[in-house]
Write an enzyme that holds these catalytic residues in place. Structure first.
Site, short mmCIF file in Angstrom:
data_model
loop_
_atom_site.label_atom_id
_atom_site.label_comp_id
_atom_site.label_asym_id
_atom_site.label_seq_id
_atom_site.Cartn_x
_atom_site.Cartn_y
_atom_site.Cartn_z
N LYS A 57 32.56 44.47 43.18
CA LYS A 57 31.29 42.85 43.98
C LYS A 57 31.99 42.07 43.22
CE LYS A 57 27.08 43.59 45.31
NZ LYS A 57 26.95 42.93 46.56
N ASN A 110 23.38 45.02 56.09
CA ASN A 110 22.82 44.58 54.53
C ASN A 110 22.72 43.33 54.26
OD1 ASN A 110 24.94 43.14 52.46
ND2 ASN A 110 26.27 44.21 54.06
N ALA A 111 21.57 43.31 53.48
CA ALA A 111 20.61 41.79 53.03
C ALA A 111 21.35 42.07 51.55
CB ALA A 111 20.02 41.19 54.02
N ILE A 112 22.21 42.18 50.84
CA ILE A 112 21.79 42.83 49.50
C ILE A 112 22.07 41.56 48.66
CG2 ILE A 112 23.30 43.64 47.20
CD1 ILE A 112 22.74 45.83 49.55
N GLY A 113 22.31 39.95 49.46
CA GLY A 113 21.94 38.71 48.35
C GLY A 113 22.61 37.95 46.98
N CYS A 119 29.34 34.85 52.31
CA CYS A 119 28.29 35.34 52.71
C CYS A 119 26.88 34.81 53.30
CB CYS A 119 27.90 35.98 50.76
SG CYS A 119 27.01 37.28 51.05
N THR A 159 31.57 40.26 56.88
CA THR A 159 30.38 40.98 58.08
C THR A 159 29.13 39.87 58.63
OG1 THR A 159 28.17 40.65 56.41
CG2 THR A 159 29.75 42.41 56.04
N GLY A 192 36.19 49.21 53.27
CA GLY A 192 34.43 48.89 52.95
C GLY A 192 33.51 49.78 53.21
#
Lengths: 311, 258
Positions: free
Chosen positions: A51, A75-78, A136, A199, A271
């Site tokens: 990660k 996803n928008a984990i940030g 990202c 992504t 992934g």
């Protein structure tokens, strides 16, 4: 070609980085390795890409952070992560024992931050390579420019290379007009290898509430839905540059992985498939081996870029 | 703690209400290791769509080999699960997450379940019932989906009270109305249900200083602590992840007003 009964050679090289086999797990989908240790024989993999790590810890985005879409997910984990210090102290001890290559994905907001992080990780026992995340889509600061402007991408690559003697892989964003121009820029910047794709930026809306399904409104699309785009970009980049390419994007089966190898990828990353089937990456190693035997190829390197364009 | 990816065999599917289903699965490795409050990630299709597994609390373990899941049909994934047939395989990953923490012996326990949130409380009640005085307060939209579950809690030796939105079984109103009458004789509360229900339960318990544990639900891609998708706001201003910090948490760890 005659089928082969004996052993086949699965080893590949990404510039100075050698791998026992071409199957890696993609950053952000495999935690710090330990999360999957009960379910996956990690030593069976070519390597783990952990990660993404930043110099300081990051809390990430507010929820909701993920939403399922047709054959994929947003996803928008940030970039939530524990930061370099805790990564080295708390996560590396396990990773040193996992029996496969450890590649650390790094991210930052400035050239200085990337360089300082690369320097901090250099010399840490058990880290085999760095993967530079310049792509990202979820942070609003300058990070996106690194992944979309060729000169900026080259500058980040150069800064990281100057700060470390570890092999440096640069991970490209597909959210650009000309992926080959980006690849050429990071190759010129000194990258040892290129991984792609990250992504694709997407969006989902709840029609009933008229609200976006992600708190961040937009997020990164992954999963089988993006595979054809990834395959096309890998083929274009591998055809245009001389350094090794790592294919990423919707790879869920050995057949998917083989398609990327044929398109020119020297290795692949698994992934989103890890979420659905933690055994997927291990099954791919066996599946690639079986394919090579059936095709009468004694080495996986023989099929890399062996796509037949003539009828 | 052991975790397994196990190809379970569906033994039985019962329909308990209009969109309530109970799956009985032969999954010996997960069933043996499971503790009350833990969950599994169930695959709902062998195809790529729907792509992700769905998290379900373990409803019950029967013997060493069998576990049950309670499922409410809310979308395509759960609809596919409800349409499964006995004999089919269902891939599970589990047991996952933090379970319920045991109360002091002799404590009076109150379980508060709303709708599908009743699922994990049965597994817990079964483990508690031997030496605890246990009251189960069960709420749902309508009596049809509640009657069989209520009877099963009674069989365990729990004192059971029900509440339904339409008044077809028990109190006509919220299960938290029923809880109010029980709090003075309760030492510890365990709750699972819709967020507004759990927020009310948490506030009621906080006001009279009764320890309360809640089991939370969130969309999650992996259940393993890798995707970091199942975030909730924590009371300390930090984010919590339902899969690893939970699903069972102390009520005061959660920021209920967010």
């Amino acid at each position: 070609m005659e089928p082969i009964n004996g052993p086949v050679d699965l080893s590949v090289s990404l510039g100075p980085l050698s791998l026992a086999n071409p199957v890696l797990t993609a950053s952000g989908t495999f935690g710090y390795g330990a999360e999957f240790a009960h379910l996956v024989p990690l030593a069976r993999l070519g390597g783990v890409v952990v990660k993404g790590i930043s110099l300081m810890p990051r809390a990430g985005n507010p929820p909701p952070r993920i939403v399922e879409t047709a054959c994929g997910m947003l996803n928008a984990i940030g970039l939530e992560n524990v930061g370099a210090e805790r990564f080295i102290n708390d996560k590396m001890p396990f990773l040193r024992t996992c029996g496969c290559r450890v590649i650390v994905n790094i991210l930052g907001d400035s050239l200085e931050e990337y360089a300082a992080l690369a320097a901090k990780l250099t010399g840490v026992d058990g880290i085999d390579a760095l993967e530079v995340n310049i792509s990202c889509p979820n942070v609003k600061k300058g990070g996106v420019a690194f992944g979309t402007v060729p000169d900026m991408a080259a500058a980040v690559t150069h800064a990281v290379k100057a700060a470390t003697d570890l092999p440096v892989i640069v991970k490209l964003s597909p959210n650009v007009t000309d992926i080959v121009a980006m690849a050429r820029a990071v190759a010129a910047g000194g990258a040892d290898a290129i991984s792609l794709i990250n992504t694709l930026i997407g969006m989902a809306i709840d029609a009933r509430t008229r609200r976006p399904k992600l708190a961040n409104v937009i997020g990164g699309l992954s999963g089988p839905a993006i595979k054809p785009i990834a395959l096309r970009m890998v083929w274009q980049v591998a055809s245009a540059i001389d350094i090794p390419v790592i294919g990423i994007g919707g790879i869920a089966t050995a057949e998917d992985a083989i398609e990327f190898l044929l398109a020119g990828a020297a290795a692949i990353q698994v992934g989103t498939a890890n979420f659905r089937n933690p055994a997927a990456a291990g099954q791919m190693v066996s599946g690639i081996e079986e394919y090579l035997r059936q095709q009468g190829e004694s080495s996986v390197r023989a099929i890399v870029g062996s796509l037949r364009l003539e009828a | 703690m052991p975790e397994y990816q196990e190809n379970s065999i569906i033994q039985k599917i019962e329909r308990l209400g209009a969109d309530f289903h109970r799956l009985t699965l032969h999954a010996p490795r997960i069933a043996l290791a499971a503790r009350p409050g833990q969950f599994v990630m169930a695959s709902c299709s062998p195809l790529s769509d729907p792509l992700l597994r769905r998290p379900f609390s373990i409803h019950r373990c029967i013997g060493a080999d069998v576990l049950q899941l309670l499922i409410r049909v809310v979308g395509r994934g759960t609809e596919l699960l409800a349409q499964c047939q006995p004999g089919q395989r269902l891939s599970l990953i589990g047991p996952l997450g933090q379970g319920f923490h045991p109360p002091a012996s002799e404590a009076s326990i109150c379980l508060v379940g709303g709708g599908i949130g009743i699922a994990p409380l049965f597994f817990w009640a079964e483990r508690l019932a031997a030496n605890q005085r246990c009251t189960a307060l069960l709420g749902s939209r309508t009596g049809m989906e509640l009657s069989q579950l209520a009877a099963e809690f009674t069989q365990l030796g729990c004192r059971v009270e029900t509440a339904t939105d339409d008044g077809t079984l028990g109190h006509h109103g919220l299960v938290t109305d029923v809880l109010a009458a029980h709090l003075s004789a309760t030492d510890r509360v365990y709750a699972c249900g819709p967020m507004p229900m759990m927020a009310s339960v948490a506030e009621m318990c906080r006001a009279v200083r009764i320890p309360c544990e809640v089991s939370l639900e969130a969309h999650m891609a992996c259940g393993l602590g890798a995707c970091l998708g199942c975030t909730v706001h924590g009371a300390n201003g930090r984010y919590l992840h339902v899969c690893k910090d939970g699903p069972v948490m102390a009520a005061e760890e959660v920021a209920w007003n967010r």
